[in-house]
Motif scaffolding. Structure first.
Motif, PDB file in Angstrom:
ATOM      1  N   UNK A   1       0.855  -1.177   0.000  1.00 50.62           N
ATOM      2  CA  UNK A   1       0.000   0.000   0.000  1.00 50.62           C
ATOM      3  C   UNK A   1       0.893   1.229   0.000  1.00 50.62           C
ATOM      4  N   UNK A   2       0.510   2.206  -0.793  1.00 47.68           N
ATOM      5  CA  UNK A   2       1.318   3.416  -0.860  1.00 47.68           C
ATOM      6  C   UNK A   2       1.329   4.133   0.487  1.00 47.68           C
ATOM      7  N   UNK A   3       2.430   4.886   0.700  1.00 45.12           N
ATOM      8  CA  UNK A   3       2.605   5.708   1.906  1.00 45.12           C
ATOM      9  C   UNK A   3       2.836   4.873   3.167  1.00 45.12           C
ATOM     10  N   UNK A   4       3.158   3.601   3.012  1.00 42.94           N
ATOM     11  CA  UNK A   4       3.550   2.822   4.178  1.00 42.94           C
ATOM     12  C   UNK A   4       4.977   3.176   4.577  1.00 42.94           C
ATOM     13  N   UNK A   5       5.255   3.101   5.856  1.00 40.74           N
ATOM     14  CA  UNK A   5       6.599   3.399   6.328  1.00 40.74           C
ATOM     15  C   UNK A   5       6.895   2.661   7.612  1.00 40.74           C
ATOM     16  N   UNK A   6       8.116   2.785   8.090  1.00 43.63           N
ATOM     17  CA  UNK A   6       8.512   2.095   9.312  1.00 43.63           C
ATOM     18  C   UNK A   6       9.658   2.854   9.958  1.00 43.63           C
ATOM     19  N   UNK A   7       9.869   2.579  11.233  1.00 38.02           N
ATOM     20  CA  UNK A   7      10.966   3.166  11.994  1.00 38.02           C
ATOM     21  C   UNK A   7      11.772   2.022  12.600  1.00 38.02           C
ATOM     22  N   UNK A   8      12.996   1.865  12.182  1.00 34.91           N
ATOM     23  CA  UNK A   8      13.830   0.743  12.599  1.00 34.91           C
ATOM     24  C   UNK A   8      14.897   1.204  13.576  1.00 34.91           C
ATOM     25  N   UNK A   9      15.119   0.399  14.606  1.00 37.26           N
ATOM     26  CA  UNK A   9      16.197   0.657  15.554  1.00 37.26           C
ATOM     27  C   UNK A   9      16.668  -0.675  16.114  1.00 37.26           C
ATOM     28  N   UNK A  10      17.928  -0.730  16.508  1.00 41.90           N
ATOM     29  CA  UNK A  10      18.469  -1.967  17.054  1.00 41.90           C
ATOM     30  C   UNK A  10      19.951  -2.075  16.786  1.00 41.90           C
ATOM     31  N   UNK A  11      20.473  -3.247  16.998  1.00 39.34           N
ATOM     32  CA  UNK A  11      21.893  -3.491  16.754  1.00 39.34           C
ATOM     33  C   UNK A  11      22.072  -4.939  16.336  1.00 39.34           C
ATOM     34  N   UNK A  12      23.214  -5.242  15.760  1.00 37.47           N
ATOM     35  CA  UNK A  12      23.542  -6.601  15.339  1.00 37.47           C
ATOM     36  C   UNK A  12      25.030  -6.839  15.535  1.00 37.47           C
ATOM     37  N   UNK A  13      25.382  -8.096  15.695  1.00 38.53           N
ATOM     38  CA  UNK A  13      26.775  -8.501  15.822  1.00 38.53           C
ATOM     39  C   UNK A  13      27.211  -9.171  14.525  1.00 38.53           C
ATOM     40  N   UNK A  14      28.286  -8.682  13.928  1.00 46.15           N
ATOM     41  CA  UNK A  14      28.761  -9.200  12.652  1.00 46.15           C
ATOM     42  C   UNK A  14      30.214  -9.638  12.793  1.00 46.15           C
ATOM     43  N   UNK A  15      30.639 -10.490  11.881  1.00 44.79           N
ATOM     44  CA  UNK A  15      32.032 -10.914  11.839  1.00 44.79           C
ATOM     45  C   UNK A  15      32.898  -9.807  11.252  1.00 44.79           C
ATOM     46  N   UNK A  16      34.177  -9.868  11.525  1.00 43.24           N
ATOM     47  CA  UNK A  16      35.110  -8.850  11.032  1.00 43.24           C
ATOM     48  C   UNK A  16      35.516  -9.141   9.587  1.00 43.24           C
ATOM     49  N   UNK A  17      34.551  -9.266   8.726  1.00 44.78           N
ATOM     50  CA  UNK A  17      34.771  -9.454   7.301  1.00 44.78           C
ATOM     51  C   UNK A  17      33.814  -8.543   6.551  1.00 44.78           C
ATOM     52  N   UNK A  18      34.063  -8.345   5.267  1.00 41.57           N
ATOM     53  CA  UNK A  18      33.195  -7.502   4.458  1.00 41.57           C
ATOM     54  C   UNK A  18      31.803  -8.124   4.342  1.00 41.57           C
ATOM     55  N   UNK A  19      30.793  -7.303   4.303  1.00 44.31           N
ATOM     56  CA  UNK A  19      29.426  -7.792   4.195  1.00 44.31           C
ATOM     57  C   UNK A  19      28.484  -6.651   3.893  1.00 44.31           C
ATOM     58  N   UNK A  20      27.192  -6.915   4.047  1.00 42.09           N
ATOM     59  CA  UNK A  20      26.200  -5.873   3.820  1.00 42.09           C
ATOM     60  C   UNK A  20      24.943  -6.193   4.614  1.00 42.09           C
ATOM     61  N   UNK A  21      24.177  -5.167   4.896  1.00 44.44           N
ATOM     62  CA  UNK A  21      22.828  -5.311   5.437  1.00 44.44           C
ATOM     63  C   UNK A  21      21.949  -4.306   4.711  1.00 44.44           C
ATOM     64  N   UNK A  22      20.674  -4.625   4.597  1.00 38.16           N
ATOM     65  CA  UNK A  22      19.812  -3.789   3.761  1.00 38.16           C
ATOM     66  C   UNK A  22      18.380  -3.815   4.256  1.00 38.16           C
ATOM     67  N   UNK A  23      17.652  -2.790   3.886  1.00 42.75           N
ATOM     68  CA  UNK A  23      16.206  -2.709   4.065  1.00 42.75           C
ATOM     69  C   UNK A  23      15.630  -2.613   2.660  1.00 42.75           C
ATOM     70  N   UNK A  24      15.062  -3.705   2.179  1.00 44.24           N
ATOM     71  CA  UNK A  24      14.653  -3.775   0.779  1.00 44.24           C
ATOM     72  C   UNK A  24      13.228  -4.290   0.665  1.00 44.24           C
ATOM     73  N   UNK A  25      12.708  -4.192  -0.534  1.00 46.42           N
ATOM     74  CA  UNK A  25      11.330  -4.581  -0.809  1.00 46.42           C
ATOM     75  C   UNK A  25      11.169  -6.100  -0.744  1.00 46.42           C
TER      76      UNK A  25
END
Length: 311
Positions: free
Chosen positions: A57-81
């Motif tokens: 639905x158009x005009x939907x949105x969200x507010x994200x907060x938090x934390x994550x633990x990652x390894x010491x290597x290259x990577x990515x995280x995303x907020x996608x459809x």
């Protein structure tokens, strides 16, 4: 028939007869349920694995907060459809392609850090991106982040880190309790790129990508060959066309951790060092003035001697 709960049952006698029973059992354990619809036999039997993704639905949105633990290597995280799924060892997003124009990836980054924030503001804090129809309706926003591991060896940094987010960084709490002044965190810098979902093409751009072939016949006509079909090329007005690019709309953070580390330390200088430096400065100034006075005196004496010799 007693359906299995796939390890989520509270007792050995508990049965999960339907897909909803399995889902509720997983939610009670706080386990992920996204793969149940394609793996649990109750969900497959009820046809839940063939359900189409929900429409947006158009005009939907969200507010994200938090934390994550990652390894010491290259990577990515995303907020996608779409709904994120793991299939055949790959992370995929399930969505309806016709819904992509409804996903507006406009966003405001209030805070993004890689560890406790100490002496400076994070570069991405406050970054705002507003996507409009003029800029492609939607698209893919990419942030390429270079993370630099940094160690602070100052009592002030330790106290700031402990007071900032004690519930997230347990190693900082332990360092404070043990009296260790070293605090490990990360600083970073970034570049960005935006790829619009919809691009506008005109006839000139289309012609640049086409293949021209000249056939020399009796009338020296120029024919255009594209995709195996031929037609006459005529000059006229140019139409604009909307072309949808093959991208996943969303906000992507690609981070790369540098192989070296920066250490920031603070050392206090005792008052005696300041006193010695002041005395050395005063002695140097006195010596220079003494040399200057000796030069002036000797020059004056030479001039007097030359005058007496004349008389």
């Amino acid at each position: 028939y007693c359906g299995p709960c796939y390890g989520a049952a509270d007792t050995s006698e508990q049965c999960c007869q339907t897909c909803l029973d399995v889902e509720n059992a997983y939610k009670k354990k706080r386990w992920r349920t996204d793969m149940l619809f394609v793996t649990a036999e109750q969900c497959v039997r009820e046809g839940k694995d063939k359900q189409k993704p929900k429409k947006m639905t158009k005009n939907q949105g969200c507010n994200l907060s938090g934390y994550m633990t990652v390894n010491r290597v290259a990577g990515n995280f995303h907020i996608a459809m779409g709904e994120g799924l793991e299939r055949d060892g790959r992370h995929i997003h399930s969505f309806l392609p016709e819904d992509t124009p409804n996903f507006n990836c406009s966003h405001i980054i209030h805070e993004l850090t890689f560890g406790p924030l100490l002496d400076e503001e994070a570069p991405l804090n406050g970054v705002t991106k507003i996507i409009t129809e003029e800029t492609g309706t939607s698209g893919m926003v990419q942030y390429f982040i270079k993370v630099v591991p940094t160690t602070y060896k100052t009592p002030q940094a330790k106290q700031i880190a402990v007071d900032a987010l004690p519930s997230l960084y347990e190693e900082v709490e332990r360092a404070g309790e043990e009296g260790d002044d070293a605090v490990e965190t990360n600083r970073y810098f970034f570049t960005e790129r935006f790829r619009p979902l919809m691009s506008e093409w005109d006839d000139d751009e289309m012609e640049e990508s086409e293949h021209f072939k000249i056939n020399q016949d009796d009338h020296n006509k120029v024919e255009l060959a594209m995709g195996g079909s031929h037609g006459h090329h005529a000059h006229g007005h140019h139409d604009h066309h909307k072309v949808q690019n093959s991208i996943l709309p969303g906000v992507f953070f690609m981070y790369e951790i540098y192989p070296f580390q920066v250490e920031i330390s603070q050392k206090s200088v005792p008052f005696t060092h300041l006193l010695v430096r002041l005395l050395a400065t005063v002695g140097g100034v006195y010596t220079v003035f003494k040399w200057f006075d000796s030069f002036i005196y000797s020059h004056d004496q030479n001039q007097r001697s030359s005058k007496i010799g004349r008389y």
